[in-house]
Design an enzyme around this catalytic site. Structure first.
Site, mmCIF file in Angstrom:
data_model
loop_
_atom_site.group_PDB
_atom_site.id
_atom_site.type_symbol
_atom_site.label_atom_id
_atom_site.label_comp_id
_atom_site.label_asym_id
_atom_site.label_seq_id
_atom_site.Cartn_x
_atom_site.Cartn_y
_atom_site.Cartn_z
ATOM 1 N N ASP A 1 4.646 -0.855 6.577
ATOM 2 C CA ASP A 1 3.831 -2.006 6.982
ATOM 3 C C ASP A 1 4.020 -2.214 8.481
ATOM 4 O OD1 ASP A 1 2.840 -4.789 7.239
ATOM 5 O OD2 ASP A 1 2.859 -4.756 5.053
ATOM 6 N N ASP B 1 2.198 1.644 11.786
ATOM 7 C CA ASP B 1 0.765 1.335 11.821
ATOM 8 C C ASP B 1 0.006 2.525 11.231
ATOM 9 O OD1 ASP B 1 -1.860 0.851 12.431
ATOM 10 O OD2 ASP B 1 -1.545 0.666 14.608
ATOM 11 N N ALA C 1 -2.181 -1.480 2.088
ATOM 12 C CA ALA C 1 -2.376 -1.972 3.465
ATOM 13 C C ALA C 1 -3.857 -2.064 3.808
ATOM 14 C CB ALA C 1 -1.673 -1.047 4.460
ATOM 15 N N ALA C 2 -4.236 -3.218 4.325
ATOM 16 C CA ALA C 2 -5.632 -3.431 4.713
ATOM 17 C C ALA C 2 -5.731 -4.710 5.519
ATOM 18 C CB ALA C 2 -6.525 -3.549 3.474
ATOM 19 N N ASP D 1 -13.332 -5.705 -5.941
ATOM 20 C CA ASP D 1 -14.649 -5.798 -6.592
ATOM 21 C C ASP D 1 -15.766 -6.017 -5.570
ATOM 22 O OD1 ASP D 1 -14.046 -8.447 -5.901
ATOM 23 O OD2 ASP D 1 -14.370 -9.269 -7.906
ATOM 24 N N GLU D 2 -15.381 -6.415 -4.341
ATOM 25 C CA GLU D 2 -16.412 -6.790 -3.363
ATOM 26 C C GLU D 2 -17.244 -5.592 -2.908
ATOM 27 O OE1 GLU D 2 -15.251 -9.709 -0.478
ATOM 28 O OE2 GLU D 2 -13.612 -10.419 -1.728
ATOM 29 N N TYR E 1 -15.568 -6.558 5.793
ATOM 30 C CA TYR E 1 -14.412 -6.288 4.925
ATOM 31 C C TYR E 1 -14.810 -5.370 3.771
ATOM 32 C CZ TYR E 1 -11.159 -6.954 1.033
ATOM 33 O OH TYR E 1 -10.324 -6.731 -0.036
ATOM 34 N N SER E 2 -15.824 -5.795 3.009
ATOM 35 C CA SER E 2 -16.149 -5.004 1.815
ATOM 36 C C SER E 2 -16.748 -3.652 2.183
ATOM 37 C CB SER E 2 -17.063 -5.790 0.874
ATOM 38 O OG SER E 2 -18.190 -6.293 1.529
ATOM 39 N N LYS F 1 -13.815 -1.444 2.927
ATOM 40 C CA LYS F 1 -13.119 -1.070 1.678
ATOM 41 C C LYS F 1 -13.963 -0.047 0.916
ATOM 42 C CE LYS F 1 -9.780 -2.330 0.134
ATOM 43 N NZ LYS F 1 -8.356 -1.889 0.307
ATOM 44 N N ASN G 1 -10.667 -11.378 -7.430
ATOM 45 C CA ASN G 1 -9.850 -12.256 -6.576
ATOM 46 C C ASN G 1 -8.501 -12.574 -7.212
ATOM 47 O OD1 ASN G 1 -12.668 -12.707 -5.633
ATOM 48 N ND2 ASN G 1 -11.654 -14.134 -4.250
ATOM 49 N N ARG H 1 -16.238 -16.699 -8.407
ATOM 50 C CA ARG H 1 -15.276 -15.602 -8.307
ATOM 51 C C ARG H 1 -14.568 -15.476 -9.654
ATOM 52 N NH1 ARG H 1 -18.137 -15.005 -4.651
ATOM 53 N NH2 ARG H 1 -17.681 -14.739 -2.428
ATOM 54 N N ARG I 1 -20.636 -19.509 4.634
ATOM 55 C CA ARG I 1 -20.249 -18.227 5.222
ATOM 56 C C ARG I 1 -21.498 -17.339 5.329
ATOM 57 N NH1 ARG I 1 -16.100 -14.988 1.480
ATOM 58 N NH2 ARG I 1 -14.469 -16.037 2.665
HETATM 59 P P1 NAD Z 1 -2.768 -9.087 2.874
HETATM 60 O O1 NAD Z 1 -3.700 -9.302 4.010
HETATM 61 O O2 NAD Z 1 -1.992 -10.229 2.341
HETATM 62 O O3 NAD Z 1 -1.709 -7.952 3.258
HETATM 63 C C1 NAD Z 1 -2.061 -6.792 3.944
HETATM 64 C C2 NAD Z 1 -0.787 -6.104 4.408
HETATM 65 O O4 NAD Z 1 -1.166 -4.883 5.081
HETATM 66 C C3 NAD Z 1 0.028 -6.921 5.416
HETATM 67 O O5 NAD Z 1 1.404 -6.846 5.079
HETATM 68 C C4 NAD Z 1 -0.241 -6.241 6.734
HETATM 69 O O6 NAD Z 1 0.824 -6.363 7.668
HETATM 70 C C5 NAD Z 1 -0.454 -4.801 6.297
HETATM 71 N N1 NAD Z 1 -1.266 -4.042 7.260
HETATM 72 C C6 NAD Z 1 -2.457 -4.411 7.786
HETATM 73 N N2 NAD Z 1 -2.868 -3.489 8.681
HETATM 74 C C7 NAD Z 1 -1.932 -2.515 8.685
HETATM 75 C C8 NAD Z 1 -1.796 -1.308 9.414
HETATM 76 N N3 NAD Z 1 -2.710 -0.913 10.319
HETATM 77 N N4 NAD Z 1 -0.699 -0.546 9.184
HETATM 78 C C9 NAD Z 1 0.237 -0.940 8.282
HETATM 79 N N5 NAD Z 1 0.179 -2.087 7.594
HETATM 80 C C10 NAD Z 1 -0.902 -2.863 7.799
HETATM 81 O O7 NAD Z 1 -3.665 -8.409 1.748
HETATM 82 P P2 NAD Z 1 -3.574 -8.545 0.157
HETATM 83 O O8 NAD Z 1 -4.359 -9.725 -0.262
HETATM 84 O O9 NAD Z 1 -2.164 -8.407 -0.257
HETATM 85 O O10 NAD Z 1 -4.407 -7.261 -0.287
HETATM 86 C C11 NAD Z 1 -3.746 -6.011 -0.498
HETATM 87 C C12 NAD Z 1 -4.772 -4.984 -0.931
HETATM 88 O O11 NAD Z 1 -5.416 -5.434 -2.128
HETATM 89 C C13 NAD Z 1 -5.903 -4.779 0.083
HETATM 90 O O12 NAD Z 1 -6.200 -3.408 0.144
HETATM 91 C C14 NAD Z 1 -7.059 -5.570 -0.477
HETATM 92 O O13 NAD Z 1 -8.303 -5.006 -0.088
HETATM 93 C C15 NAD Z 1 -6.824 -5.425 -1.966
HETATM 94 N N6 NAD Z 1 -7.348 -6.510 -2.823
HETATM 95 C C16 NAD Z 1 -7.041 -7.810 -2.530
HETATM 96 C C17 NAD Z 1 -7.498 -8.823 -3.381
HETATM 97 C C18 NAD Z 1 -7.157 -10.271 -3.129
HETATM 98 O O14 NAD Z 1 -7.658 -11.154 -3.841
HETATM 99 N N7 NAD Z 1 -6.274 -10.597 -2.174
HETATM 100 C C19 NAD Z 1 -8.297 -8.510 -4.489
HETATM 101 C C20 NAD Z 1 -8.598 -7.157 -4.741
HETATM 102 C C21 NAD Z 1 -8.107 -6.175 -3.896
HETATM 103 P P1 TYD Z 2 -11.633 -16.112 -0.241
HETATM 104 O O1 TYD Z 2 -10.359 -16.654 -0.808
HETATM 105 O O2 TYD Z 2 -11.758 -15.965 1.241
HETATM 106 O O3 TYD Z 2 -11.900 -14.737 -0.996
HETATM 107 P P2 TYD Z 2 -13.250 -13.799 -1.002
HETATM 108 O O4 TYD Z 2 -14.165 -14.236 0.074
HETATM 109 O O5 TYD Z 2 -12.660 -12.457 -0.725
HETATM 110 O O6 TYD Z 2 -13.821 -13.947 -2.369
HETATM 111 O O7 TYD Z 2 -12.829 -17.051 -0.733
HETATM 112 C C1 TYD Z 2 -13.044 -17.287 -2.109
HETATM 113 C C2 TYD Z 2 -14.289 -18.145 -2.234
HETATM 114 O O8 TYD Z 2 -14.030 -19.418 -1.656
HETATM 115 C C3 TYD Z 2 -15.487 -17.584 -1.472
HETATM 116 O O9 TYD Z 2 -16.667 -17.845 -2.223
HETATM 117 C C4 TYD Z 2 -15.501 -18.363 -0.185
HETATM 118 C C5 TYD Z 2 -14.939 -19.713 -0.598
HETATM 119 N N1 TYD Z 2 -14.189 -20.451 0.450
HETATM 120 C C6 TYD Z 2 -14.507 -21.776 0.737
HETATM 121 O O10 TYD Z 2 -15.422 -22.376 0.133
HETATM 122 N N2 TYD Z 2 -13.789 -22.435 1.694
HETATM 123 C C7 TYD Z 2 -12.782 -21.816 2.393
HETATM 124 O O11 TYD Z 2 -12.172 -22.458 3.294
HETATM 125 C C8 TYD Z 2 -12.456 -20.470 2.069
HETATM 126 C C9 TYD Z 2 -11.353 -19.738 2.805
HETATM 127 C C10 TYD Z 2 -13.188 -19.812 1.090
#
Ligand code: NAD
Ligand code: TYD
Length: 366
Positions: free
Chosen positions: A49, A75, A98-99, A145-146, A169-170, A173, A198, A233, A300
């Site tokens: 990380d 990185d 990582a993302a 899923d996005e 973002y999506s 991905k 989510n 979601r 958004r």
């Molecule tokens: P997060 O943003 O909390 O964590 C991302 C981590 O990646 C951080 O620790 C960051 O330091 C590291 N990172 C970022 N850029 C980097 C780089 N260039 N080199 C090395 N490390 C790096 O994200 P998350 O919510 O834990 O998501 C993790 C994975 O799961 C992602 O790939 C995301 O697309 C996927 N995902 C997330 C969700 C969600 O709801 N959060 C849902 C489905 C899939």
């Molecule tokens: P988010 O947690 O950013 O996840 P994602 O966009 O990846 O689904 O947002 C979840 C939902 O909540 C999305 O429809 C956007 C909405 N949202 C708000 O209404 N207010 C906020 O301040 C944020 C961060 C998200």
């Protein structure tokens, strides 16, 4: 043998192996380490990380002193550094979390998403290909899923749904998923992919809906709902996601994609009502006082209306289904934020304040 001829339950045993867990200091990656490291003492977990704003060493407190844990600051956008580190660590598996992960940030600054999500994933795939050749290794790619875009009022996303991403973002991905699949089909790299809905749970960076709303409730700050709050979601507690990833990494069929979902579709405004009730119960606050904080703000751009996952493939092949209900998972999450004020205070300084000013400054009064 064609991919469909491959046996179900292709078990891979991680005992005695070294795993790279990229992004392991972030939300889901750190929960994955907490969830699995103690039960797999014969597996070496190396968190890889670079610690962006979302990566937090405090997320690994309590597991970072285990003998089978190691941390490598790296990185993944730096191809030469990835190669050199892999030569030292010789990972047998790469579990790739990582993302850059936040849609709103991707709207403000998409370049970092291309660099980490696309180029970073490509660098890891190339390193894995060089390291493993045709023999051994396993690359599990964690995705979202996005990539499938937005649903109308009905229907579900299937593994076969065409990709149609809406945000930088999506889109990045989606590109990373394509590269992972291409490395399997072209070079025979042993890969699995999961696309998940989510997540919510402990250690979630409070830029995302649920942790943002929990902390704003606790601090009596406005609760900014985009548009009318009608976007839907499909919510999954993070531990359930981490269990699904483990199952697919160990037993999923090579080259296959598995959807993961929570069977828990909710409109954002309904998430908020439920969250307010739980926060009120946990803190002896008046529900009406918290409801008064709800503030509708401009939507958004490109906001996907609805996500919903069909995860029957994962259920039928590997027996996974979510264990946590939204009610129980939300309560655990609120309790975690209440029990960890130092983590919260640390997060809410510096970069986080800059982000909140930038994203909400013109939309809601602090
Ligand atoms: P997060 O943003 O909390 O964590 C991302 C981590 O990646 C951080 O620790 C960051 O330091 C590291 N990172 C970022 N850029 C980097 C780089 N260039 N080199 C090395 N490390 C790096 O994200 P998350 O919510 O834990 O998501 C993790 C994975 O799961 C992602 O790939 C995301 O697309 C996927 N995902 C997330 C969700 C969600 O709801 N959060 C849902 C489905 C899939
Ligand atoms: P988010 O947690 O950013 O996840 P994602 O966009 O990846 O689904 O947002 C979840 C939902 O909540 C999305 O429809 C956007 C909405 N949202 C708000 O209404 N207010 C906020 O301040 C944020 C961060 C998200």
């Amino acid at each position: 043998m064609s991919m469909t001829d491959q046996p179900l339950r292709a078990d891979r045993d991680p005992a005695g192996l070294t795993l790279w867990v990229t992004g392991g200091a972030g939300f889901i990656g750190s929960n994955f380490i907490h969830r699995h490291i103690a039960a797999h003492s014969e597996t070496r977990f190396i968190v890889v990380d670079c610690l962006t704003y979302a990566g937090n060493p405090a997320n690994l407190a309590g597991v970072d002193d285990l003998p089978n844990f190691a941390f490598r600051r790296l990185d993944i956008g730096d191809a030469a550094a990835v190669d050199a580190a892999a030569d030292e660590d010789r990972p047998d598996w790469i579990i790739h979390f990582a993302a850059e992960s936040h849609v709103d940030r991707s709207i403000h600054g998409p370049a970092a998403f291309v660099r980490t999500n696309v180029v970073g994933t490509f660098n890891l795939l190339e390193t894995a290909r060089r390291l493993w050749g045709q023999a051994g290794g396993h690359f599990h790619h964690v995705s979202t899923d996005e990539v499938y875009g937005s649903l109308g009022d009905s229907g579900l996303f299937y593994e076969t749904t065409p990709y149609d991403p809406s945000s930088p973002y999506s889109a990045t991905k989606a590109a990373s998923d394509h590269l992972v699949r291409a490395h399997h089909r072209t070079y025979g790299l042993p890969v699995t992919i999961t696309n998940c809905s989510n997540n919510y749970g402990p250690r979630h960076y409070p830029e995302k809906l649920i942790p943002l709303m929990i902390l704003n409730c606790l601090n009596r700050k406005p609760l900014p709902v985009y548009g009318q709050g009608l976007n839907v979601r499909d919510w999954l507690f993070v531990d359930d996601h981490c269990d699904a990833i483990w199952e697919v990494a160990c037993r999923g069929r090579i080259g296959e994609t598995y959807n993961i979902g929570g069977d828990c579709e909710l409109r954002n405004i309904d998430v908020l009502h439920r969250l307010i009730r739980v926060v009120a119960e946990e803190t002896n606050a008046a529900v009406s006082k918290l409801e008064d904080l709800i503030t509708f703000v401009p939507d958004r751009p490109g906001h996907d209306l609805r996500y919903a996952m069909d995860f029957s493939k994962l259920h039928h092949e590997l027996g996974w289904s979510p264990k946590e209900t939204f009610e129980s998972g939300l309560r655990k999450t609120v309790q975690w934020y209440l029990a960890n004020p130092e983590w919260v205070a640390d997060i809410q300084s510096g970069e986080y304040r800059n982000w909140v000013d930038r994203q909400y400054g013109g939309r809601v009064k602090p």
